[in-house]
Design a protein around this motif. Structure first.
Motif, PDB file in Angstrom:
ATOM      1  N   HIS A 137      65.663  56.923  61.959  1.00 16.46           N
ATOM      2  CA  HIS A 137      64.731  57.909  61.394  1.00 16.46           C
ATOM      3  C   HIS A 137      64.671  57.690  59.880  1.00 16.46           C
ATOM      4  O   HIS A 137      65.688  57.757  59.198  1.00 16.46           O
ATOM      5  CB  HIS A 137      65.212  59.328  61.710  1.00 16.46           C
ATOM      6  CG  HIS A 137      64.388  60.406  61.070  1.00 16.46           C
ATOM      7  ND1 HIS A 137      63.126  60.714  61.502  1.00 16.46           N
ATOM      8  CD2 HIS A 137      64.651  61.227  60.026  1.00 16.46           C
ATOM      9  CE1 HIS A 137      62.643  61.697  60.753  1.00 16.46           C
ATOM     10  NE2 HIS A 137      63.557  62.016  59.842  1.00 16.46           N
ATOM     11  N   SER A 138      63.480  57.384  59.371  1.00 21.00           N
ATOM     12  CA  SER A 138      63.280  57.144  57.930  1.00 21.00           C
ATOM     13  C   SER A 138      64.255  56.098  57.399  1.00 21.00           C
ATOM     14  O   SER A 138      64.810  56.238  56.316  1.00 21.00           O
ATOM     15  CB  SER A 138      63.425  58.446  57.131  1.00 21.00           C
ATOM     16  OG  SER A 138      62.457  59.378  57.528  1.00 21.00           O
ATOM     17  N   GLY A 139      64.476  55.044  58.199  1.00 21.57           N
ATOM     18  CA  GLY A 139      65.312  53.947  57.757  1.00 21.57           C
ATOM     19  C   GLY A 139      66.805  54.176  57.899  1.00 21.57           C
ATOM     20  O   GLY A 139      67.602  53.333  57.530  1.00 21.57           O
ATOM     21  N   ARG A 140      67.211  55.330  58.432  1.00 22.12           N
ATOM     22  CA  ARG A 140      68.636  55.635  58.609  1.00 22.12           C
ATOM     23  C   ARG A 140      68.953  55.753  60.087  1.00 22.12           C
ATOM     24  O   ARG A 140      68.152  56.266  60.862  1.00 22.12           O
ATOM     25  CB  ARG A 140      68.999  56.947  57.920  1.00 22.12           C
ATOM     26  CG  ARG A 140      68.790  56.873  56.416  1.00 22.12           C
ATOM     27  CD  ARG A 140      69.753  57.755  55.699  1.00 22.12           C
ATOM     28  NE  ARG A 140      71.106  57.234  55.813  1.00 22.12           N
ATOM     29  CZ  ARG A 140      72.107  57.627  55.040  1.00 22.12           C
ATOM     30  NH1 ARG A 140      71.895  58.502  54.107  1.00 22.12           N
ATOM     31  NH2 ARG A 140      73.311  57.134  55.206  1.00 22.12           N
ATOM     32  N   LEU A 141      70.131  55.301  60.466  1.00 19.02           N
ATOM     33  CA  LEU A 141      70.574  55.420  61.846  1.00 19.02           C
ATOM     34  C   LEU A 141      71.134  56.815  62.067  1.00 19.02           C
ATOM     35  O   LEU A 141      71.966  57.298  61.300  1.00 19.02           O
ATOM     36  CB  LEU A 141      71.647  54.368  62.162  1.00 19.02           C
ATOM     37  CG  LEU A 141      72.209  54.391  63.585  1.00 19.02           C
ATOM     38  CD1 LEU A 141      71.119  54.129  64.624  1.00 19.02           C
ATOM     39  CD2 LEU A 141      73.334  53.378  63.729  1.00 19.02           C
ATOM     40  N   LEU A 142      70.640  57.468  63.122  1.00 20.43           N
ATOM     41  CA  LEU A 142      71.147  58.779  63.519  1.00 20.43           C
ATOM     42  C   LEU A 142      71.855  58.624  64.860  1.00 20.43           C
ATOM     43  O   LEU A 142      71.336  57.987  65.777  1.00 20.43           O
ATOM     44  CB  LEU A 142      70.004  59.787  63.674  1.00 20.43           C
ATOM     45  CG  LEU A 142      69.115  60.033  62.458  1.00 20.43           C
ATOM     46  CD1 LEU A 142      68.022  61.039  62.807  1.00 20.43           C
ATOM     47  CD2 LEU A 142      69.936  60.540  61.279  1.00 20.43           C
ATOM     48  N   LEU A 143      73.053  59.216  64.976  1.00 25.64           N
ATOM     49  CA  LEU A 143      73.803  59.177  66.218  1.00 25.64           C
ATOM     50  C   LEU A 143      74.110  60.586  66.688  1.00 25.64           C
ATOM     51  O   LEU A 143      74.254  61.507  65.878  1.00 25.64           O
ATOM     52  CB  LEU A 143      75.134  58.433  66.031  1.00 25.64           C
ATOM     53  CG  LEU A 143      75.095  56.952  65.658  1.00 25.64           C
ATOM     54  CD1 LEU A 143      76.510  56.420  65.501  1.00 25.64           C
ATOM     55  CD2 LEU A 143      74.325  56.129  66.681  1.00 25.64           C
ATOM     56  N   ARG A 144      74.197  60.720  68.013  1.00 22.99           N
ATOM     57  CA  ARG A 144      74.707  61.962  68.595  1.00 22.99           C
ATOM     58  C   ARG A 144      75.869  61.576  69.506  1.00 22.99           C
ATOM     59  O   ARG A 144      75.773  60.614  70.264  1.00 22.99           O
ATOM     60  CB  ARG A 144      73.637  62.697  69.401  1.00 22.99           C
ATOM     61  CG  ARG A 144      74.179  64.015  69.986  1.00 22.99           C
ATOM     62  CD  ARG A 144      73.173  64.727  70.884  1.00 22.99           C
ATOM     63  NE  ARG A 144      72.085  65.266  70.109  1.00 22.99           N
ATOM     64  CZ  ARG A 144      70.787  65.047  70.393  1.00 22.99           C
ATOM     65  NH1 ARG A 144      70.444  64.282  71.404  1.00 22.99           N
ATOM     66  NH2 ARG A 144      69.852  65.575  69.648  1.00 22.99           N
ATOM     67  N   PHE A 145      76.959  62.326  69.407  1.00 20.61           N
ATOM     68  CA  PHE A 145      78.157  62.037  70.197  1.00 20.61           C
ATOM     69  C   PHE A 145      78.300  63.032  71.338  1.00 20.61           C
ATOM     70  O   PHE A 145      77.873  64.192  71.217  1.00 20.61           O
ATOM     71  CB  PHE A 145      79.409  62.097  69.304  1.00 20.61           C
ATOM     72  CG  PHE A 145      79.377  61.127  68.166  1.00 20.61           C
ATOM     73  CD1 PHE A 145      79.660  59.781  68.370  1.00 20.61           C
ATOM     74  CD2 PHE A 145      79.034  61.538  66.887  1.00 20.61           C
ATOM     75  CE1 PHE A 145      79.621  58.876  67.320  1.00 20.61           C
ATOM     76  CE2 PHE A 145      78.992  60.645  65.830  1.00 20.61           C
ATOM     77  CZ  PHE A 145      79.281  59.308  66.053  1.00 20.61           C
ATOM     78  N   GLU A 146      78.892  62.571  72.414  1.00 22.36           N
ATOM     79  CA  GLU A 146      79.144  63.460  73.550  1.00 22.36           C
ATOM     80  C   GLU A 146      79.996  64.635  73.096  1.00 22.36           C
ATOM     81  O   GLU A 146      80.983  64.461  72.370  1.00 22.36           O
ATOM     82  CB  GLU A 146      79.860  62.704  74.668  1.00 22.36           C
ATOM     83  CG  GLU A 146      78.972  61.706  75.391  1.00 22.36           C
ATOM     84  CD  GLU A 146      79.689  60.993  76.525  1.00 22.36           C
ATOM     85  OE1 GLU A 146      80.850  61.344  76.832  1.00 22.36           O
ATOM     86  OE2 GLU A 146      79.085  60.063  77.097  1.00 22.36           O
ATOM     87  N   GLY A 147      79.600  65.839  73.497  1.00 20.91           N
ATOM     88  CA  GLY A 147      80.354  67.040  73.155  1.00 20.91           C
ATOM     89  C   GLY A 147      80.006  67.650  71.814  1.00 20.91           C
ATOM     90  O   GLY A 147      80.488  68.733  71.482  1.00 20.91           O
TER      91      GLY A 147
END
Length: 198
Positions: A55-65
């Motif tokens: 998103h807008s050149g940045r990596l976004l992560l979501r983690f389990e929990g």
């Protein structure tokens, strides 16, 4: 062998996503959904990546929990660590993992010792070798083909051909703005030539 592959930044939005500062040349391999990563501090992990997107050149992560902004913000500044086989090599012949480059001796083409690589800094435009000189000072060397002419893992060295001033500031060539203005005036309309024709 354990390698730091990212550092968690700020929370993004309200659904548990975080920004990450990527510290690997292979984020699609190390930071893909399903990857289980150790953490520093260790008590924060391990973390399993659920989703990832740019998103807008940045990596976004979501983690389990991790489901909300508060939980995401609690992860800020955590280092993400992947387990990597020390014998594993990158797919491209002219690519290297950080652990292969750390501690290499940096020398000039004539063998003159410059120092030892202590860190690799991954910037958006290029990577930098942080080199510790024999006197304890540091110098930053861009990891680009024009400057780093050879990486010899067997000899444990990186050969460089630095431009004037990169290693020794006293050798720097300082361009005078007055000379440039004079040159432009003398060239008349030549300054209007389209860029890229040269």
């Amino acid at each position: 062998m354990q390698l730091v592959v990212a550092r968690i930044g700020r929370a993004h939005g309200i659904k548990g996503e975080v920004t990450v500062e990527v510290r690997t040349d292979e984020p699609e391999l190390r930071l893909g959904p399903g990857a289980v990563l150790a953490t520093e501090p260790a008590a924060t992990g391990p973390l399993t990546i659920e989703t990832g997107r740019v998103h807008s050149g940045r990596l976004l992560l979501r983690f389990e929990g991790v489901r909300d902004r508060t939980a995401a913000e609690a992860l800020r500044s955590t280092l993400l660590i992947a387990e990597v086989d020390p014998d594993e090599l990158p797919e491209e012949e002219d690519e290297f993992y950080d652990h292969q480059l750390i501690d290499l001796d940096v020398v000039l083409a004539d063998g003159t010792e410059i120092g030892r690589i202590t860190e690799i800094s991954h910037l958006p435009s290029q990577d930098l070798f942080i080199v510790e000189r024999p006197d304890g000072s540091e110098v930053m060397i861009p990891f680009v083909e024009e400057i780093v002419t050879e990486i010899d893992l067997e000899e444990q060295r990186a050969v460089i051909t630095p431009p004037p001033g990169l290693i020794d500031e006293s050798e720097a060539v300082i361009a005078s703005s007055r000379d440039e203005e004079t040159g432009d005036a003398a060239s008349g309309d030549a300054a209007e030539a389209p860029k890229g024709d040269a």
